[in-house]
Design an enzyme around this catalytic site. Structure first.
Site, short mmCIF file in Angstrom:
data_model
loop_
_atom_site.label_atom_id
_atom_site.label_comp_id
_atom_site.label_asym_id
_atom_site.label_seq_id
_atom_site.Cartn_x
_atom_site.Cartn_y
_atom_site.Cartn_z
CE LYS A 22 -1.97 1.47 3.95
NZ LYS A 22 -1.62 3.00 4.39
CG ASN A 23 2.04 2.79 3.63
OD1 ASN A 23 1.07 3.15 3.09
ND2 ASN A 23 2.57 2.47 5.05
CB CYS A 117 -5.24 6.22 9.89
SG CYS A 117 -5.83 4.88 9.02
NE ARG A 122 -0.37 9.85 10.40
CZ ARG A 122 -0.85 8.82 9.34
NH1 ARG A 122 -1.99 8.69 9.34
NH2 ARG A 122 0.24 8.51 8.54
CG ASP A 307 2.42 1.24 9.78
OD1 ASP A 307 1.74 2.01 10.55
OD2 ASP A 307 2.59 1.52 8.95
NE ARG A 400 -8.78 5.16 5.21
CZ ARG A 400 -8.81 6.17 6.39
NH1 ARG A 400 -7.95 6.11 7.17
NH2 ARG A 400 -9.97 6.98 6.25
#
Ligand code: EPU
Length: 421
Positions: A22-23, A117, A122, A307, A400
């Site tokens: 994903k990232n 999220c 952040r 994570d 997600r």
């Protein structure tokens, strides 16, 4: 609202195939804005964050097709738009990579502040510092960030990050690839997806060295050309299945992984009692006996990932003794799931950055709420390990970032179903 219903207590057995990261995908898709020509991107995960990003790029004028599953062909040559749809941008965190990509391509950008999220405050001050040092004039409000070339124009620069921020490193790489001169990022993030982005850009003609170390050098080039690139497997999705087998028990081959990326996770799961065998691109994990307690501190890569904090915490709740779990990236992350685990019988005491997790004999089913992506994944693991029925609510957070979670777990023998309403 959709939910998962899990009838727990069944060991996991079989084979699971990990999707693309994903990232990495959420950095590489905006990077296609920098390319003159068509990019064929393979191993793209089919998750909601990626679908939102593709909608944003499509609305900006990108030509996007998917000739086969997990393959995206994207041509941004005709994009003119520098102000992506704010409503869509607010639906995900990584949409802030449009700032770096648009600044790099057009020298300007007007991008709404992202959503996603929100398990902690952040800030993006390091991204902004990077753009400013590259010569941009930055107008930041509570709603958006607007970037324009400053008086001396945009140019390569030396940027020393205050912390090794993944997002700032990606945004600076995107902004600097096509700028005149050399950019040096000191104290750069070293996560696998940073290396993947550099490899993607280099495949398309960029000159980036040092990705995966503290110092990344970007020699600006005039243009990038099209090409084909395959995204790496998702370290955290793989880690989530490894943690699930550790918590629930069973014997699973986790395939399409890079075992080197997994060492920071597997070493801890082994300490806790899992048996791990590494192959070239897969890992077998087995767990049958009682779990041992452990001490885990999250750190940037190559440390234990933040994570994976919530997923390893579930393993700790079932260990034979007290574990110590310390968060050093996002201090407030415990609040997203510890109370939910306690409603299932876990015993967790949070003291600032550290949680003391006293193992219990078993967890029991409950109705629990996902507050963010990884917290939600941890609640699914807890439900799989618990006795009785668990309902996990607010699963849009989980979807997600986890492709076909229900199907993959069902293949492994879990009793889990998704229901609407
Ligand atoms: N930070 C600042 N200022 C900044 C940027 C970061 O103070 O300008 C702080 C953050 O508050 C945090 C630390 O620096 O305490 C690290 O943040 P980082 O920028 O590295 O995180 P990120 O880029 O916002 C990415 C992942 C997250 C993952 C973190 C840490 C993406 C799209 N997101 O976030 O992934 O938790 O790195 O590894 O790559 C997830 O996948 O569930 C997820 C949240």
């Amino acid at each position: 609202m959709a939910r998962y219903e899990i009838n727990g207590g069944k060991p996991l057995n079989g084979t699971v195939t990990i999707s693309g990261a994903k990232n990495a995908a959420v950095a590489i898709l905006p990077a296609a804005l920098l390319v003159s020509g068509k990019c064929r991107i393979e191993n793209v995960p089919n998750i909601s964050d990626v679908r939102i990003l593709m909608s944003i790029l499509h609305r900006m004028g990108a030509k996007i097709t998917s000739p086969e599953a997990h393959v995206v062909e994207i041509d941004c040559s005709e994009v003119q738009c520098t102000e992506p749809d704010a409503t869509l941008v607010k639906k995900m965190r990584a949409s802030y990579y449009l700032m770096g990509a648009l600044l790099g391509r057009f020298g300007k950008a007007h991008v709404a502040l992202p959503g996603g999220c929100n398990f902690a405050s952040r800030p993006i001050d390091q991204h902004i510092k990077g753009f400013w040092l590259l010569g941009a004039e930055v107008d930041e409000t509570e709603e958006y960030v607007a970037l324009e070339p400053g008086e001396e124009g945009l140019h390569g620069s030396r940027i020393n990050l205050d912390m090794a921020s993944v997002g700032a490193t990606v945004n600076i790489m995107l902004a600097a690839t096509l700028l005149p001169g050399q950019t040096v990022i000191e104290n750069a993030a070293k996560e696998p997806h940073i290396v993947d982005l550099a490899n993607f850009l280099n495949t398309m003609g960029a000159r980036i060295t040092g990705a995966g170390t503290d110092t990344i050098k970007i020699k600006g080039v005039n243009s990038l050309h099209g090409g084909t690139y395959a995204i790496i497997p998702d370290q955290i999705e793989a880690g989530t299945y490894l943690a699930a087998v550790t918590a629930v028990g069973g014997n699973v081959l986790v395939q399409n992984v890079i075992p080197k990326h997994m060492e920071c996770i597997t070493s801890k799961l082994q300490e806790m009692g899992a048996k791990v065998i590494n192959y070239d691109d897969s890992i077998r994990i087995m767990r049958s006996g009682k779990l041992r307690p452990s001490t885990v501190k999250t750190r940037p890569y190559p440390g234990f990932p933040t994570d994976m904090q919530a997923q390893v915490c579930v393993c700790m709740t079932l260990a034979n003794g007290t574990s110590r779990l310390t968060e050093s990236v996002y201090e407030t992350r415990f609040f997203g799931y510890c109370a939910e685990l306690e409603s299932m019988g876990a015993n967790i005491q949070i003291n600032g950055k550290t949680a003391l997790v006293k193992g219990v004999e078993k967890l029991h089913g409950s109705t629990v709420y996902a507050h963010d992506l990884r917290a939600g994944a941890a609640l699914v693991i807890a439900g799989l390990a618990a006795e009785g029925i668990t309902h996990v609510e607010h699963i849009h957070f989980i979807e997600r970032g986890y492709e076909k979670l229900v199907e993959k777990l069902t293949e492994l023998g879990a009793d889990i179903r998704r229901s609407e309403g």
